[in-house]
Design a protein around this motif. Sequence first.
Motif, mmCIF file in Angstrom:
data_model
loop_
_atom_site.group_PDB
_atom_site.id
_atom_site.type_symbol
_atom_site.label_atom_id
_atom_site.label_comp_id
_atom_site.label_asym_id
_atom_site.label_seq_id
_atom_site.Cartn_x
_atom_site.Cartn_y
_atom_site.Cartn_z
ATOM 1 N N GLY A 15 0.832 -1.191 0.000
ATOM 2 C CA GLY A 15 0.000 0.000 0.000
ATOM 3 C C GLY A 15 0.866 1.240 0.000
ATOM 4 N N ASN A 16 0.394 2.292 -0.651
ATOM 5 C CA ASN A 16 1.170 3.541 -0.777
ATOM 6 C C ASN A 16 2.496 3.305 -1.497
ATOM 7 N N SER A 17 2.488 2.439 -2.468
ATOM 8 C CA SER A 17 3.723 2.125 -3.191
ATOM 9 C C SER A 17 4.154 3.309 -4.047
ATOM 10 N N VAL A 18 5.455 3.378 -4.289
ATOM 11 C CA VAL A 18 6.031 4.425 -5.134
ATOM 12 C C VAL A 18 6.775 3.753 -6.277
ATOM 13 N N THR A 25 11.433 -8.410 -9.139
ATOM 14 C CA THR A 25 10.909 -9.458 -8.242
ATOM 15 C C THR A 25 10.905 -9.020 -6.783
ATOM 16 N N THR A 26 11.178 -7.765 -6.507
ATOM 17 C CA THR A 26 11.197 -7.285 -5.130
ATOM 18 C C THR A 26 10.573 -5.893 -5.068
ATOM 19 N N TYR A 27 10.404 -5.441 -3.811
ATOM 20 C CA TYR A 27 9.961 -4.064 -3.609
ATOM 21 C C TYR A 27 10.838 -3.449 -2.525
ATOM 22 N N ASP A 28 11.307 -2.201 -2.766
ATOM 23 C CA ASP A 28 12.142 -1.490 -1.804
ATOM 24 C C ASP A 28 11.273 -0.540 -0.989
ATOM 25 N N ALA A 29 11.151 -0.828 0.309
ATOM 26 C CA ALA A 29 10.403 0.062 1.196
ATOM 27 C C ALA A 29 11.200 1.341 1.416
ATOM 28 N N THR A 30 10.492 2.466 1.564
ATOM 29 C CA THR A 30 11.145 3.770 1.727
ATOM 30 C C THR A 30 10.959 4.284 3.149
ATOM 31 N N VAL A 31 11.841 5.193 3.544
ATOM 32 C CA VAL A 31 11.818 5.760 4.897
ATOM 33 C C VAL A 31 10.621 6.692 5.030
ATOM 34 N N GLY A 32 9.729 6.379 6.002
ATOM 35 C CA GLY A 32 8.576 7.236 6.253
ATOM 36 C C GLY A 32 8.802 8.167 7.428
#
Length: 268
Positions: A15-18, A25-32
């Motif tokens: 959710g709230n992806s950028v 094949t991956t997703y990098d979470a960002t600093v919130g």
Amino acid sequence: MVLTSAEIAQKEIVGNSVANGQRATTYDATVGCIIKDGCEISGNSHTLAPRGIVWVVSAETFKLPADVTGLATLRTTWTHDGILALNVGIVDPGWDGPLAAALVNFSNTNFVIKKGDNFLRLLFHGHDQCYPKIIKKTPDDYKKDIINKSRMFSDSFLSMDRLVSEVTEKVFSVPKFVIYLTLTGLALAAASIFAPMAYSVWSDNRNIAADLRSRVESVEKEIDDLRAQSSAAARLRNSEAHLSGSDRMGAPIQPSQPASPQQIRPVK
């Protein structure tokens, strides 16, 4: 089976992806948000000093269905810079909320963390349907949990200055007589160990010296005996030479006998 970016999007896991967080094949979470010592950092960045610790919460939320398990790891770029995440790992099926990590700076230089930076890389594995426990955390509730957790952590990892200060305070708060008794006990213990060793060395050296002294005296006696024998032999030779000379000087001269008539022959 590892999910692709399209499958991740199809299952609506992030959710709230950028866009800059999506990979093949991956997703990098960002600093919130960044949390330190129980407080959220108000600015857009934070400088993490050597051995410093901060908590970082993702800007995204992750909702894992019953047939997907996630694996979160710190970005390789950050680990190469000396940053270590203390609590990354498995994201269980049924989880619904943000993700966070406690970061430690193991390098000798400052490290700047900015909001919006990619920090966690997540890999999602598809599997058979299971019946997990559903855990749902809103971003605000999850942030409060992380703030409470951060209060239990020191502001620095293995803070040597604080450790030295605490040890020094405890040592010097001990009564002096206890310190004296401790030092006396250590001295007696050292003496009990080294005194027998010193006596043994001294005794061995004393025996060696006595043996050498006895051998020297024996050699000196043999030399004296040889000298006495040599002197006696010289005196004996002198006496024999003296007696031989006396015999030659005192021997009588025998007169010559006249020739007998038989020995005289007439000359023809």
